[in-house]
Motif scaffolding. Structure first.
Motif, mmCIF file in Angstrom:
data_model
loop_
_atom_site.group_PDB
_atom_site.id
_atom_site.type_symbol
_atom_site.label_atom_id
_atom_site.label_comp_id
_atom_site.label_asym_id
_atom_site.label_seq_id
_atom_site.Cartn_x
_atom_site.Cartn_y
_atom_site.Cartn_z
ATOM 1 N N HIS A 108 20.299 8.335 -5.676
ATOM 2 C CA HIS A 108 19.064 9.121 -5.756
ATOM 3 C C HIS A 108 17.908 8.129 -5.872
ATOM 4 N N PRO A 109 16.834 8.306 -5.080
ATOM 5 C CA PRO A 109 15.754 7.305 -5.126
ATOM 6 C C PRO A 109 14.892 7.406 -6.377
ATOM 7 N N GLY A 110 14.972 8.526 -7.078
ATOM 8 C CA GLY A 110 14.116 8.754 -8.236
ATOM 9 C C GLY A 110 12.691 9.066 -7.787
ATOM 10 N N PRO A 111 11.918 9.781 -8.574
ATOM 11 C CA PRO A 111 12.311 10.359 -9.843
ATOM 12 C C PRO A 111 13.226 11.578 -9.638
ATOM 13 N N MET A 112 14.165 11.745 -10.580
ATOM 14 C CA MET A 112 15.153 12.826 -10.448
ATOM 15 C C MET A 112 14.682 14.102 -11.113
ATOM 16 N N LEU A 172 18.070 13.915 -2.677
ATOM 17 C CA LEU A 172 16.607 13.761 -2.606
ATOM 18 C C LEU A 172 15.936 14.761 -3.528
ATOM 19 N N ARG A 173 14.756 14.381 -3.990
ATOM 20 C CA ARG A 173 13.958 15.255 -4.866
ATOM 21 C C ARG A 173 13.270 16.341 -4.031
ATOM 22 N N LEU A 174 13.122 17.521 -4.620
ATOM 23 C CA LEU A 174 12.268 18.545 -3.993
ATOM 24 C C LEU A 174 10.836 18.051 -4.127
ATOM 25 N N GLN A 175 10.166 17.775 -3.016
ATOM 26 C CA GLN A 175 8.828 17.157 -3.049
ATOM 27 C C GLN A 175 7.755 18.251 -3.175
ATOM 28 N N ASN A 176 7.704 18.841 -4.368
ATOM 29 C CA ASN A 176 6.798 19.978 -4.567
ATOM 30 C C ASN A 176 5.340 19.653 -4.234
ATOM 31 N N SER A 219 10.574 14.202 3.128
ATOM 32 C CA SER A 219 11.019 12.936 2.541
ATOM 33 C C SER A 219 10.864 11.723 3.453
ATOM 34 N N ARG A 220 10.010 10.802 3.020
ATOM 35 C CA ARG A 220 9.890 9.508 3.728
ATOM 36 C C ARG A 220 11.132 8.656 3.464
ATOM 37 N N VAL A 221 11.779 8.894 2.325
ATOM 38 C CA VAL A 221 13.015 8.164 2.010
ATOM 39 C C VAL A 221 14.094 8.534 3.041
ATOM 40 N N ALA A 222 14.193 9.820 3.361
ATOM 41 C CA ALA A 222 15.184 10.263 4.354
ATOM 42 C C ALA A 222 14.887 9.624 5.702
ATOM 43 N N VAL A 277 0.818 -1.222 0.000
ATOM 44 C CA VAL A 277 0.000 0.000 0.000
ATOM 45 C C VAL A 277 0.847 1.266 0.000
ATOM 46 N N ARG A 278 0.509 2.180 -0.883
ATOM 47 C CA ARG A 278 1.084 3.533 -0.868
ATOM 48 C C ARG A 278 -0.067 4.503 -0.667
ATOM 49 N N HIS A 279 0.149 5.470 0.250
ATOM 50 C CA HIS A 279 -0.923 6.428 0.552
ATOM 51 C C HIS A 279 -0.306 7.790 0.882
ATOM 52 N N GLU A 338 7.334 6.989 6.160
ATOM 53 C CA GLU A 338 8.366 5.966 5.883
ATOM 54 C C GLU A 338 8.202 5.363 4.496
ATOM 55 N N HIS A 339 9.279 4.837 3.989
ATOM 56 C CA HIS A 339 9.298 4.110 2.715
ATOM 57 C C HIS A 339 10.336 2.995 2.911
ATOM 58 N N PRO A 340 9.954 1.973 3.706
ATOM 59 C CA PRO A 340 10.968 1.000 4.147
ATOM 60 C C PRO A 340 11.672 0.251 3.033
HETATM 61 N N1 ASP Z 1 10.129 7.670 -4.995
HETATM 62 C C1 ASP Z 1 10.394 8.168 -3.668
HETATM 63 C C2 ASP Z 1 9.127 8.244 -2.856
HETATM 64 O O1 ASP Z 1 8.101 7.729 -3.269
HETATM 65 C C3 ASP Z 1 11.135 9.463 -3.691
HETATM 66 C C4 ASP Z 1 10.451 10.618 -4.378
HETATM 67 O O2 ASP Z 1 9.304 10.520 -4.780
HETATM 68 O O3 ASP Z 1 11.104 11.648 -4.462
HETATM 69 O O4 ASP Z 1 9.135 8.790 -1.781
#
Ligand code: ASP
Length: 324
Positions: A274-278, A234-238, A180-183, A119-121, A147-149
């Protein structure tokens, strides 16, 4: 018996969790178990015949309330390579009536007897809430800013395969730490496994009191990158920003975008991730991102499939009533 299956058999009951909702709270042994298992799947995925029947008869449902390219496709491939039946559902943002729709959808799918729900939410905590309502295992494929384990696990696998270890390395995580959940997942994983973590971001993109995780905090790329082994951009999560957090993307690139000049203060063999998308030219110089001597961004994608196979494998073999 295939090698991954055998490895998994030998390591049975080393991952005693029903769900994978986050990295926080996982022990170093449980993280290592998943990474070891994933390692064996990397080898399998490089063979012409990639398929096993480990998940034969099992149903995996990918339920995505947010867009995804890498994560959803790699979970799909992972489930199929393990021989399971995989169903993909992407629920459009406009169709979400928060809370009620999430639980209604979960209950509907639960009635179809899936074995794993991925699940992604967009809301932090939503995946945990859902896991409390269903009978199957749940994997968090990203919940809001929380989180994004599986991303942290695939990052760790990439690092471990390249450097042979995680313990003792210095990892700089740079960019939009706040959203960032990746961070977050990486901070938990890397500190649990004994790496030193530095976070680098402008003050507007740094969470409050982030030092409490036992990491170094800086607003200067040169300070953050000096002598580090790994640079994680990390991507800028606009999509998570309300209002302006940076004056302009041009200015952001000037101070926080990764270029060869900025990378020069890191260890000479420091790896770029980089986790992508870049966003090329925003958080990372395009040519550097494609430099196969420095950048392991494509390898991260490869590791993503293996890690997701390991997670599906580990959770389905634990479906004997163990609580999370
Ligand atoms: N793909 C990763 C995420 O879903 C990073 C990102 O979107 O920037 O969190």
């Amino acid at each position: 018996m295939t090698a991954p299956r055998q490895a998994a058999e030998e390591a049975v009951y080393r991952f005693p969790h029903r769900h994978l909702l986050g990295i926080e709270g996982l022990s170093p042994e449980h993280i290592s178990f998943l990474l070891d298992l994933a390692d064996s799947y990397v080898e399998q995925n490089r063979k012409p015949d990639k398929k096993t029947d480990l998940l034969r008869g099992r149903t995996v449902i990918n339920l995505f309330f947010e867009t995804s390219t890498r994560t959803s496709s790699s979970f799909e491939l992972a489930g199929k390579r393990l021989g399971g039946d995989v169903m993909n559902m992407s629920v459009s943002q406009s169709a979400i009536k928060k809370g009620e729709t999430l639980i209604d959808t979960a209950m509907t799918l639960n009635a179809m007897h899936p074995d794993v729900l991925v699940v992604r939410h967009p809301d932090a905590g939503a995946v945990k809430l859902l896991s409390e309502k269903v009978n199957c295992s749940v994997i968090n494929a990203g919940d809001g800013m929380h989180e994004h384990p599986t991303q942290a696990l695939l990052d760790a696998l990439t690092i471990r395969r390249r450097r042979g270890r995680i313990e003792g390395l210095t990892v700089a995580i740079c960019g939009d730490i706040l959203h960032s959940r990746v961070a977050r997942s990486n901070i938990h994983l890397l500190t649990t496994m004994g790496a030193a973590v530095r976070v680098v971001a402008p003050p507007t993109l740094m969470p409050c009191a982030v030092e409490r995780f036992g990491i170094e905090v800086t607003h200067d790329m040169e300070d953050g990158l000096r002598d580090c082994d790994i640079v994680m951009m990390l991507r800028l999560q606009n999509e998570r920003m309300q209002g302006m957090f940076v004056p302009s993307t041009r200015e952001y690139f000037r101070f926080f975008g990764l270029t060869r000049e900025k990378l020069a203060v890191a260890k000479p063999d420091a790896l770029v991730m980089h986790p992508g998308p870049m966003n090329r030219g925003v958080e990372i110089d395009s040519e550097l991102a494609d430099d196969i001597d420095r950048s392991v961004i494509r390898e991260q994608v490869e590791m993503g499939v293996a890690v997701r196979m390991a997670c599906l494998d580990a959770l389905t073999r634990e479906q004997t009533g163990n609580a999370d």
